[in-house]
Scaffold this active site. Sequence first.
Site, mmCIF file in Angstrom:
data_model
loop_
_atom_site.group_PDB
_atom_site.id
_atom_site.type_symbol
_atom_site.label_atom_id
_atom_site.label_comp_id
_atom_site.label_asym_id
_atom_site.label_seq_id
_atom_site.Cartn_x
_atom_site.Cartn_y
_atom_site.Cartn_z
ATOM 1 N N VAL A 67 0.853 -1.190 0.000
ATOM 2 C CA VAL A 67 0.000 0.000 0.000
ATOM 3 C C VAL A 67 0.890 1.242 0.000
ATOM 4 C CG1 VAL A 67 -1.744 1.315 1.260
ATOM 5 C CG2 VAL A 67 -1.852 -1.181 1.244
ATOM 6 N N ALA A 112 4.567 4.135 2.831
ATOM 7 C CA ALA A 112 4.116 2.883 2.215
ATOM 8 C C ALA A 112 4.344 1.745 3.196
ATOM 9 C CB ALA A 112 4.878 2.631 0.922
ATOM 10 N N LYS A 113 3.733 0.626 2.956
ATOM 11 C CA LYS A 113 3.966 -0.562 3.785
ATOM 12 C C LYS A 113 3.516 -1.775 2.996
ATOM 13 C CE LYS A 113 5.247 -1.518 8.160
ATOM 14 N NZ LYS A 113 6.107 -0.779 9.072
ATOM 15 N N GLY A 114 4.102 -2.927 3.317
ATOM 16 C CA GLY A 114 3.701 -4.146 2.627
ATOM 17 C C GLY A 114 3.628 -5.297 3.586
ATOM 18 N N ASP A 153 10.506 -5.367 8.470
ATOM 19 C CA ASP A 153 9.577 -5.104 9.575
ATOM 20 C C ASP A 153 9.440 -6.437 10.321
ATOM 21 O OD1 ASP A 153 7.647 -3.054 10.769
ATOM 22 O OD2 ASP A 153 6.266 -4.680 10.396
#
Length: 423
Positions: A67, A112-114, A153
């Site tokens: 995202v 952003a992050k996934g 992460d």
Amino acid sequence: MSNLSYVSPTADSPWGTYLSQVESVLPYLGHLARWAETLRRPKRALIVDIPIELDSGAVAHFEGYRVQHNLSRGPGKGGVRFHPDVNLEEVMALSAWMTIKNAAVNLPFGGAKGGIRVDPKQLSLKELERLTRRYTSEIGLIIGPDKDIPAPDVNTNAQIMAWMMDTYSMNVGSSATGVVTGKPIPLGGSLGRVKATGRGVFVVGREAARRKNLSLDGARIAVQGFGNVGSAAAELFAGSGGKIVAVQDHTGTIYNAHGLDMALLMAELHEKGGIGAFKGADRIANEDFWDVESDFLIPAALEGQLQGARAKRVKTRIVLEGANGPTTNEADHILADRGILVVPDVIANAGGVTVSYFEWVQDFSSFFWTEDEINLRLDKIMVEAFRRILDVAEQHHVPLRTAAFVVACTRVLQAREERGLYP
Ligand code: NAD
């Protein structure tokens, strides 16, 4: 309040919490508030199917996400999480908090992050590699050194970043070291990255202590979570004369009013993987951790640990949020009423992404800095960011968390306004 068709946030869910944080800063945004809807919607959310062949020969499918919440200030930046509970709403909230964190520290990145909905402990190393490579290929449509730069992460690490960098590089036909950060040093990783988050926690703690006229020499520190973040922060506080009086991790809680011997404690951690059986301290009940008298309380384990009932009991002066989201909304209000200063996660743990930024800059220029240079630059950026947020908090008489959101949202929406709407 935006009404997206693809998520159903509640008051306490991650996206619901983020939306209420945005609402609370609207009165301080002036004319920029007209752009606020930008903050309530991710710019882009990609859901991918990741089929892999298991060692048994069977085929398994996993759900993956990337995202990009906001790209107004630069390429997306944020980690990749491998966890069985990962879902679109969680990744959206984490990406939005990256927008806030990057803007609060004034890094030239969007948020952003996934993630992949998977329990990586159930996979062999080869299966994990296949999963990572296929995920990278699928999200390769939208990531890239000048588009969106993933990082580690929860449950992802330097090895996974190496596989991501290699897969992306194979697909584009050249070695793209800057496509991810948190890489191994020989692949363009940065010195100082491993301890950067803990160092940032220490730097903002030192600045907060200055404001409270509290000396670090002899200050008492209680740390929950003695992993990458908690142990690095504790070592730096101890190095400045602080006494680490209590530590809690998944193996138990230990207490020593005179301060724990950090060298022995680190040796125990490396040898046993936890501190619960450490001989140089008393073992106390886990819940009693919250009654220990301290000057700094550092939650550096999981989200939601400091909730209302515990916030009423803690005997400390400054809470430094090493973890992401360790303090609930209710606890935040209780701590504010009790005059306990909370330095929020979006600034307190921003040291990691700051050195990720340095890694990306070094990769672009193919010129690498010494660890001293990195630590000095980190210190400067963290100090400037903390002072700016403190000024805004004093100006508006609001807690540091609200001030950090005011600073960050103002920067994001200024960029939004100056870029204008396309077409
Ligand atoms: P880590 O896995 O290295 O350490 C986690 C620590 O928490 C361990 O000591 C573990 O024993 C402890 N822990 C786990 N469950 C616990 C429980 N129930 N009670 C008490 N302790 C418990 O993780 P980390 O990288 O240090 O991350 C810690 C927090 O900091 C997370 O919220 C993470 O999102 C956040 N964070 C990390 C970074 C980074 O660069 N590593 C950057 C920003 C934010």
